[in-house]
Scaffold this active site. Structure first.
Site: not given
Ligand code: NAD
Length: 429
Positions: A115
């Protein structure tokens, strides 16, 4: 067993890393493996911290700090996202790298876990500043990445454009194009069909399996779903659930949430966010507003936390009214909350299974890039579903064999795979 000279890694104050370590300790206790091997798998293999300058649009120079951690590389090159957030710290990245090791092992990908992250608020910077920052960060960690070494991907605060800049920077340094150095790239430079939607779609594949396993026999329109986070994972999970006819009753992002017990029109919300200058839900008119804290406690069948770590705690877990939790985010449930859900009989489909769709299609993208042979969307989704359903079934089997909860079962399955591969390879020298 040999004592360590650097004890700090296991005595972290960071709640995310504490969570990852406690989950590990809980699961590894079920395995009959040497103590030294259990200790080895707990440690990050290598870590790099970089401090680097970026020229801003107004000509000023700002210094940023970033990290790249390889947790374990026994099964293959390491794989894991790059996160841009003001909350990033080394311990959080260590935790996320460790979860990537288990996630890749669980879905049987030939990868270890990694990561990376930069301490930055991406919404506070222009595109040109983000491009400069990404290029310099890539250059700083270039000795740790490569298509056979470590392959970054998007995570919170980063996206396909970020990956395009990383790929270009790496390629310019090498002197030739190396698309397979990152995944989650735009389609026109070697991205895979379906990668953008893959994590959210995979969350819903796991939700469907769980609904079947736990006997929710109602039609989708009578099954209510709440999603926290409306970024890559949350938006695509909500979209897929909505397309399949589920009643998505609440969604939220950092700006707060919306709730309609009769169901939200997710297509309208997606269009709204895509047009919003900050890509947020803020300002949407119609449904009732809820805070993120209220959203987690709404009455619903399925709760999908898809934003941040540490959202479900000992404090709010007793008030959660969902009947099933499917983790889109990494580490949204603290161990104390896990215990409460186990006691209350609320199944939690754990992150390393439920959100593994993203890394699975990243793997497809890497394979397609190396072979320079690209698949259509149907092929991607068919293979994705097969891999996730197989992993889901394996976790259920481990769960029943050990009489444990699903998170522990997923971790037992994954850790055992890494343990057995380590024993087969042996310890060098
Ligand atoms: P992203 O940046 O695209 O979206 C994050 C979302 O969370 C946004 O809508 C943001 O406004 C919201 N957010 C931020 N702070 C917040 C809060 N305090 N309360 C509520 N909402 C809040 O990120 P993502 O890629 O969707 O990742 C989200 C989660 O999923 C993370 O934990 C990431 O590690 C995990 N993840 C992502 C992927 C991927 O392919 N992108 C894969 C596996 C896991």
């Amino acid at each position: 067993m040999v004592a360590h000279v650097v004890p700090s890694v296991h005595t972290t104050a960071d709640p995310t890393y504490q969570t990852a370590l406690r989950q590990y300790d809980r699961a590894v206790a079920y395995l009959d493996i040497p103590d030294g091997l259990a200790e080895f798998m707990k440690w990050p293999r290598r870590e790099l911290t970089v401090n680097f300058p970026v020229r801003l649009d107004d000509g000023q120079i700002q210094i940023f700090t970033g990290f790249r951690v390889h947790h374990n590389t026994v099964l293959g090159p390491s794989k894991g996202g790059v996160r841009y957030s003001t909350h990033v710290n080394l311990d959080e990245i260590r935790a996320l790298a460790m979860w990537m090791t288990w996630k890749c092992a669980l879905v049987n990908l030939p990868y270890g876990g990694a990561k990376g992250g930069v301490i930055v608020d991406p919404k506070a910077h222009s595109m040109s500043e983000l491009a400069n920052l990404t290029r310099r960060f890539t250059s700083e960690i270039i000795l740790l990445i490569g298509p056979n070494i470590d392959i970054p991907a998007p995570d919170m605060g980063t996206n396909a454009q970020t990956m395009a800049w990383m790929m270009d920077t790496y390629s310019m340094t090498m002197g030739y194009s190396v698309p397979a150095v990152v995944t989650g790239k735009p389609l026109n430079i070697g991205g895979s069909m379906g990668r953008e939607e893959a994590t959210g779609r995979g969350v819903i594949v796991c939700m469907l399996e769980a609904l079947r396993q736990y006997g929710f026999n109602r039609s989708p329109k009578d099954i209510s779903v709440v999603v926290q986070g409306f970024g890559n994972v949350g938006m695509n999970a909500a979209k897929r659930a909505y397309e399949l006819g589920f009643k998505v009753v609440a969604v939220s992002d950092v700006s707060g949430g919306y709730y309609n017990p009769r169901g939200l029109n997710i297509r309208e919300l997606v269009d709204y966010v895509n047009r919003h200058p900050k890509k947020q839900l803020d300002g949407f008119r119609g449904p009732d507003r809820v805070t993120n804290a209220e959203l987690l406690e709404l009455p619903c069948d399925v709760l999908i936390p898809a934003a941040l770590e540490g959202q479900l705690t000992a404090e709010n877990a007793p008030r959660v009214r969902a009947k099933l939790i499917v983790e889109g985010a990494n580490g949204p449930t603290l161990p104390e909350a896990d215990d409460i859900f186990i006691e209350r009989g609320i199944p939690v489909i754990p992150d390393i299974l439920a959100n593994a769709g993203g890394v699975t299609v990243s793997y497809f993208e890497w394979v397609q890039g190396l072979q320079e042979f690209f698949w259509d969307e149907d092929e991607v989704y068919r293979r994705l579903e097969r891999i996730l359903v197989r992993a889901y079934d394996e976790v259920v089997h481990t769960m029943e064999a050990n009489n444990v909860d699903m998170r522990t079962a997923a971790q037992i399955t994954a850790i055992n795979r890494v343990a057995q591969a380590t024993l087969t390879r042996g310890f060098y020298p």
